[in-house]
Design a protein around this motif. Sequence first.
Motif, PDB file in Angstrom:
ATOM      1  N   ILE A  23       0.867  -1.180   0.000  1.00 60.47           N
ATOM      2  CA  ILE A  23       0.000   0.000   0.000  1.00 60.47           C
ATOM      3  C   ILE A  23       0.901   1.227   0.000  1.00 60.47           C
ATOM      4  CG2 ILE A  23      -1.872  -1.150   1.248  1.00 60.47           C
ATOM      5  CD1 ILE A  23      -1.064   0.444   3.747  1.00 60.47           C
ATOM      6  N   SER A  24       0.386   2.322  -0.535  1.00 60.92           N
ATOM      7  CA  SER A  24       1.173   3.551  -0.635  1.00 60.92           C
ATOM      8  C   SER A  24       1.102   4.330   0.672  1.00 60.92           C
ATOM      9  CB  SER A  24       0.642   4.414  -1.778  1.00 60.92           C
ATOM     10  OG  SER A  24      -0.669   4.880  -1.472  1.00 60.92           O
ATOM     11  N   GLN A  38      -2.341   5.830   1.040  1.00 61.48           N
ATOM     12  CA  GLN A  38      -3.324   4.881   1.560  1.00 61.48           C
ATOM     13  C   GLN A  38      -3.136   4.670   3.069  1.00 61.48           C
ATOM     14  OE1 GLN A  38      -2.133   1.874  -1.359  1.00 61.48           O
ATOM     15  NE2 GLN A  38      -4.275   1.681  -1.967  1.00 61.48           N
ATOM     16  N   ALA A  45      -4.597   7.458   4.924  1.00 62.78           N
ATOM     17  CA  ALA A  45      -6.061   7.383   4.975  1.00 62.78           C
ATOM     18  C   ALA A  45      -6.508   6.457   6.109  1.00 62.78           C
ATOM     19  CB  ALA A  45      -6.608   6.888   3.633  1.00 62.78           C
ATOM     20  N   TYR A  46      -5.845   5.299   6.271  1.00 66.70           N
ATOM     21  CA  TYR A  46      -6.171   4.422   7.398  1.00 66.70           C
ATOM     22  C   TYR A  46      -5.835   5.112   8.725  1.00 66.70           C
ATOM     23  CZ  TYR A  46      -6.887   0.438   4.266  1.00 66.70           C
ATOM     24  OH  TYR A  46      -7.361  -0.418   3.292  1.00 66.70           O
ATOM     25  N   ARG A 101      -9.492  -4.804   1.099  1.00 62.24           N
ATOM     26  CA  ARG A 101      -8.436  -5.564   0.430  1.00 62.24           C
ATOM     27  C   ARG A 101      -9.013  -6.512  -0.614  1.00 62.24           C
ATOM     28  NH1 ARG A 101      -5.773  -8.905   5.250  1.00 62.24           N
ATOM     29  NH2 ARG A 101      -4.164  -9.133   3.655  1.00 62.24           N
ATOM     30  N   GLN A 158      -8.649   0.763  -4.308  1.00 56.48           N
ATOM     31  CA  GLN A 158      -8.383   1.055  -2.898  1.00 56.48           C
ATOM     32  C   GLN A 158      -7.790   2.458  -2.753  1.00 56.48           C
ATOM     33  OE1 GLN A 158      -6.290  -2.184  -0.861  1.00 56.48           O
ATOM     34  NE2 GLN A 158      -7.005  -3.607  -2.426  1.00 56.48           N
ATOM     35  N   THR A 159      -8.545   3.447  -3.158  1.00 57.22           N
ATOM     36  CA  THR A 159      -8.065   4.827  -3.136  1.00 57.22           C
ATOM     37  C   THR A 159      -8.164   5.400  -1.726  1.00 57.22           C
ATOM     38  OG1 THR A 159     -10.268   5.717  -3.613  1.00 57.22           O
ATOM     39  CG2 THR A 159      -8.878   5.147  -5.504  1.00 57.22           C
ATOM     40  N   PRO A 160      -7.352   6.407  -1.403  1.00 57.30           N
ATOM     41  CA  PRO A 160      -7.468   7.058  -0.091  1.00 57.30           C
ATOM     42  C   PRO A 160      -8.874   7.592   0.178  1.00 57.30           C
ATOM     43  CG  PRO A 160      -5.400   7.674  -1.132  1.00 57.30           C
ATOM     44  CD  PRO A 160      -6.184   6.902  -2.147  1.00 57.30           C
ATOM     45  N   ARG A 215     -11.712   6.380  -0.920  1.00 59.62           N
ATOM     46  CA  ARG A 215     -12.610   5.268  -0.604  1.00 59.62           C
ATOM     47  C   ARG A 215     -12.336   4.745   0.804  1.00 59.62           C
ATOM     48  NH1 ARG A 215     -14.233   0.633  -4.822  1.00 59.62           N
ATOM     49  NH2 ARG A 215     -15.423   2.445  -5.519  1.00 59.62           N
ATOM     50  N   ILE A 216     -11.083   4.723   1.199  1.00 57.42           N
ATOM     51  CA  ILE A 216     -10.747   4.279   2.563  1.00 57.42           C
ATOM     52  C   ILE A 216     -11.385   5.212   3.582  1.00 57.42           C
ATOM     53  CG2 ILE A 216      -8.858   3.983   4.211  1.00 57.42           C
ATOM     54  CD1 ILE A 216      -7.090   3.211   1.764  1.00 57.42           C
TER      55      ILE A 216
END
Length: 380
Positions: free
Chosen positions: A188-189, A192, A195-196, A213, A220-222, A224-225
């Motif tokens: 993950i970047s 991302q 964002a979590y 996941r 799995q964009t920031p 959307r997270i």
Amino acid sequence: MTSTPTEFPATIASARPPQLPPAILRKAVTFDQLEISRFNVRTNRTAQMTIEALGRSILALGLVNALKVHPLKGGKERYGVHAGGRRCRAIGALIKAGALPADWPIDVVVRDQLTEAQLLEESQAENMMRLDLEMYEIAEGVVRSHVAGDSLETIAERLGQEPRFTYRAYRLGMLAPPIFDALKAGTISQAQAEAYGATEQQTLQLAAFNALRLLSPIEQTPDRIRAWLKIGDAEAARLLRFVGQQTYLDAGGALELDLFDDPADAAPARALICHPDLLRQLADAALAGVRDEIRRRAARPDLRFVPQPPQASFGGPDHFLNIPELAVVLGEETEITLPEGDVVGYIQIAASGDPKISFWWESTKAKYSTRKPVDTAAPA
């Protein structure tokens, strides 16, 4: 013509023995004895000028790494800095600002037996070997320092950074372990991971991570997270403005600001509503008060309020049934005059949090059943 070797020697023993570097002399000098050497290979102006954070680190920890210098020709006790130019500039800026005395001792390593080529090579080697740390490495270091007893503010000062930097690094370092491992592995970047890390609740982080996941990596964009976590949720933000943030907090609610948000001055901070059920209860109570006020001012205690305006057959509100001439300002004591018949009220909470009240005929039949019959005997 000399040929360039295409591969390294098979063993160290088969390679040419390296020439040992000349002996070095370590001493302390003052800033007025130094100048940036023409052999300093760093020419990137942006890198040269970004010395403010470096200066804060020098004030907090001193000069951790000595400057490498060579004697200048024709100058008595004058030296050129061929490795450590940014540190030298940072010290000069601190002296100019009065943060350090002019005679502050500067630790240097004098390289007085190197050729010009060797000076250039040493300058280049130092800059090439000083690789930037990965963000997860910084995060791990901040967490370890904080666990050892230093405050995040103290860590920021020693690193020459603003406290916001260490707050964010600490939040990344405290991600749920599977998420942090994914960041280290590169699956993950950093965006991302941030964002979590918009919430410190590891259970919530992990629930989102396990749910998302299953999507493809590109999905799995920031954004959307954060949407899954309800960070900056538009509906919750609207209700919070309607209820009032202080009212919500006084009732026992809590907000968790997204540390990785950089809103404009006029934009609200992105946050997680930690007690959404409480916010909904407060909003329902406030809406009940609005409905009671409208019924009282309209002298219609039986006036019904609907969750959405009457709908047209093709979808969307049926504006034909809207009663547009009625504008209501809450808090006033002016009477509200409603037409006879089946009229309903609709309360919409705008993005600003202000409630907007509109009135509608319940149906087409209700709208026309209250109209007076046309007098056919009257002259044209």
